[in-house]
Design an enzyme around this catalytic site. Structure first.
Site, PDB file in Angstrom:
ATOM      1  N   HIS A  38       0.794  -1.232   0.000  1.00 25.18           N
ATOM      2  CA  HIS A  38       0.000   0.000   0.000  1.00 25.18           C
ATOM      3  C   HIS A  38       0.828   1.285   0.000  1.00 25.18           C
ATOM      4  CE1 HIS A  38       1.001  -0.085   4.242  1.00 25.18           C
ATOM      5  NE2 HIS A  38       0.645   1.178   4.310  1.00 25.18           N
TER       6      HIS A  38
HETATM    7  C1  UD1 Z   1      -2.110   5.305   6.098  1.00 26.80           C
HETATM    8  C2  UD1 Z   1      -0.774   5.804   6.649  1.00 26.80           C
HETATM    9  C3  UD1 Z   1       0.275   4.714   6.506  1.00 26.80           C
HETATM   10  C4  UD1 Z   1      -0.182   3.419   7.121  1.00 26.80           C
HETATM   11  C5  UD1 Z   1      -1.526   3.039   6.498  1.00 26.80           C
HETATM   12  C6  UD1 Z   1      -2.061   1.751   7.058  1.00 26.80           C
HETATM   13  C7  UD1 Z   1      -0.342   8.218   6.435  1.00 26.80           C
HETATM   14  C8  UD1 Z   1       0.438   9.242   5.694  1.00 26.80           C
HETATM   15  N1  UD1 Z   1      -0.291   6.977   5.931  1.00 26.80           N
HETATM   16  O1  UD1 Z   1      -1.920   5.083   4.713  1.00 26.80           O
HETATM   17  O2  UD1 Z   1       1.451   5.132   7.165  1.00 26.80           O
HETATM   18  O3  UD1 Z   1       0.776   2.421   6.889  1.00 26.80           O
HETATM   19  O4  UD1 Z   1      -2.456   4.100   6.743  1.00 26.80           O
HETATM   20  O5  UD1 Z   1      -3.170   1.319   6.352  1.00 26.80           O
HETATM   21  O6  UD1 Z   1      -0.949   8.548   7.420  1.00 26.80           O
HETATM   22  N2  UD1 Z   1      -9.198   4.666   1.987  1.00 26.80           N
HETATM   23  C9  UD1 Z   1     -10.422   4.078   1.972  1.00 26.80           C
HETATM   24  N3  UD1 Z   1     -10.995   3.753   3.170  1.00 26.80           N
HETATM   25  C10 UD1 Z   1     -10.396   4.018   4.360  1.00 26.80           C
HETATM   26  C11 UD1 Z   1      -9.124   4.649   4.359  1.00 26.80           C
HETATM   27  C12 UD1 Z   1      -8.539   4.947   3.156  1.00 26.80           C
HETATM   28  O7  UD1 Z   1     -11.007   3.809   0.935  1.00 26.80           O
HETATM   29  O8  UD1 Z   1     -10.965   3.692   5.417  1.00 26.80           O
HETATM   30  C13 UD1 Z   1      -8.557   4.988   0.684  1.00 26.80           C
HETATM   31  C14 UD1 Z   1      -8.902   6.370   0.179  1.00 26.80           C
HETATM   32  O9  UD1 Z   1      -8.954   6.320  -1.198  1.00 26.80           O
HETATM   33  C15 UD1 Z   1      -7.697   7.183   0.610  1.00 26.80           C
HETATM   34  C16 UD1 Z   1      -6.562   6.161   0.474  1.00 26.80           C
HETATM   35  O10 UD1 Z   1      -7.142   4.923   0.830  1.00 26.80           O
HETATM   36  O11 UD1 Z   1      -7.522   8.328  -0.168  1.00 26.80           O
HETATM   37  C17 UD1 Z   1      -5.382   6.457   1.355  1.00 26.80           C
HETATM   38  O12 UD1 Z   1      -5.774   6.559   2.732  1.00 26.80           O
HETATM   39  P1  UD1 Z   1      -4.864   7.371   3.775  1.00 26.80           P
HETATM   40  O13 UD1 Z   1      -5.444   7.250   5.125  1.00 26.80           O
HETATM   41  O14 UD1 Z   1      -4.579   8.732   3.254  1.00 26.80           O
HETATM   42  O15 UD1 Z   1      -3.481   6.610   3.707  1.00 26.80           O
HETATM   43  P2  UD1 Z   1      -3.155   5.054   3.714  1.00 26.80           P
HETATM   44  O16 UD1 Z   1      -2.617   4.691   2.392  1.00 26.80           O
HETATM   45  O17 UD1 Z   1      -4.262   4.235   4.290  1.00 26.80           O
END
Ligand code: UD1
Length: 377
Positions: free
Chosen positions: A217
């Protein structure tokens, strides 16, 4: 009687929940429960990324939800800050406790520090040396804002001292993520059960079924279509020798779709699953022939389980998983990944040992030290 102290604890994402579970338990043993306030920023909000983990990890329901959701880094961080400030005004805690290195960690640490509320960071001092990772920026800044810093491995303590943090503020306590792993080991869902439930081929769910567990991821691996395509082709070629089981993070699912690579999820030899609960993931990790990952936590969990881990990154902020554990940094070069997999499959994987203080008692050490520190200060 000692005066009461109040702690606000912050979670936002999946790995935060795993780290916070034992801390909440340990704090509530030594404090009036109403003096430990749990705030969920809502950085992760999907049911699969949230409710099931809270339930399986026995974390009390959050007292306060900020419901920020997804956005750019700047907007997400700013929105968490904006919504967290009134919480601190209302609760007036003696400290704010943050874990890990996600945007929620930094955002809440920054609000607290600016209000003169002490910041406590669990899993401090880890450094990849790679500022292109958003987490590295979150780590460096959170540590600079923190008043009490708990570390998981000796290298983290060294990093903090090199960055000018007072040695007296740093306490090496071990690894709360491994507390959760040890606490949940006996309730892990057997891999065969999870694989059967999701319709995996029967040879995979057989008692001696061999498979590689894949998690992916990191922005550096999934956000750039060409890099992702190279990895996908590498995994497809590996899956012809060793079947791959792949719980897909929502970020990665949308990256595969937008890059026209969703065929990977339907490839024979690849079993794609939705994000899993903690106990399902633990069962799969424990039974895997090897784990391919770019996650930080999984590098540590496989070391504690003694399962070979191949990390698809050029660096790691968790060097002890390499020097003492089962982790090997393989980078993103297709030939290097294939070669490392072949080595493990032929019986050459690392066995490793469990690092010092990864003993299931890190959260107890944190709670003891924290309460004493709050009363002394
Ligand atoms: C975040 C953390 C990362 C951690 C990871 C664990 C930061 C910068 N990154 O990354 O360090 O390893 O969590 O999973 O804080 N999304 C969904 N549903 C959700 C959450 C996210 O669909 O419940 C999708 C959305 O499209 C979103 C993307 O995932 O834009 C990224 O989510 P985000 O929380 O920004 O970062 P992660 O990649 O999950």
């Amino acid at each position: 009687m000692r005066p009461r102290k109040k702690i606000v604890c912050v979670v936002g994402t999946r790995p935060n929940f795993v780290k916070m579970a034992p801390i909440m338990r340990a704090l509530k043993d030594g404090m009036t429960p109403s003096d430990v306030v749990l705030v969920h920023t809502g950085q992760h909000y999907d049911e699969a990324m949230n409710a099931r983990l809270f339930e399986q990890l026995h974390i009390p329901a959050p007292d306060i939800r900020l419901d920020v959701g997804s956005a750019t880094h700047a907007v997400q961080t700013a929105e968490i800050m904006r919504r967290f400030e009134p919480v601190l005004d209302r609760e007036a805690p003696d400290c704010v406790l943050v874990v890990g290195d996600v945007n929620s960690t930094l955002a809440c640490a920054l609000v607290a520090a600016k209000k003169g509320i002490r910041v406590v960071h669990v899993e401090a001092g880890l450094r990849s040396g790679d500022r292109s990772m958003p987490e590295e920026i979150n780590r460096v800044l959170t540590d600079q804002l923190s008043d009490r810093l708990y570390t998981t491995e000796p290298a983290a303590t060294d990093n903090l001292i090199a960055e000018g943090i007072a040695p007296a503020a740093i306490v090496f306590v071990g690894n709360v993520m491994i507390d959760t792993l040890m606490h949940s080991r006996s309730s892990a869902v057997p891999a065969s059960q999870t694989l059967t439930a999701w319709g995996a081929p029967s040879e995979l769910s057989a008692p001696n079924g061999r498979f590689a567990l894949l998690t992916l991821h990191r922005p550096s691996n999934v956000d750039e279509p060409e890099a992702l395509r190279r990895l996908v082709e590498t995994f497809i070629s590996i899956s012809r020798q060793l079947p791959i089981v792949f719980p897909v993070h929502p970020r990665t699912r949308s990256a595969l779709e937008s890059s026209g690579l969703q065929y990977f999820l339907e490839t024979p030899g690849v079993t794609a699953l939705p994000p899993l609960g903690y106990r399902e993931m633990l069962g799969l990790m424990a039974s895997a022939t090897l784990v391919l990952t770019d996650s930080g936590g999984v590098q540590e969990e496989t070391t504690a389980l003694g399962v070979p881990c191949l990390t698809i990154r050029e660096n790691t902020e968790r060097p002890i998983t390499i020097s003492e554990g089962t982790n090997t940094l393989v980078g993103t070069d297709p030939a290097a990944i294939r070669q490392a997999v072949a080595l493990v499959v032929s019986g050459g994987g690392k066995s490793g040992r469990r690092p010092l203080l990864w003993d299931g008692k890190a959260a107890e050490r944190i709670a003891r030290d924290l309460l004493q520190w709050l009363h002394e200060a």
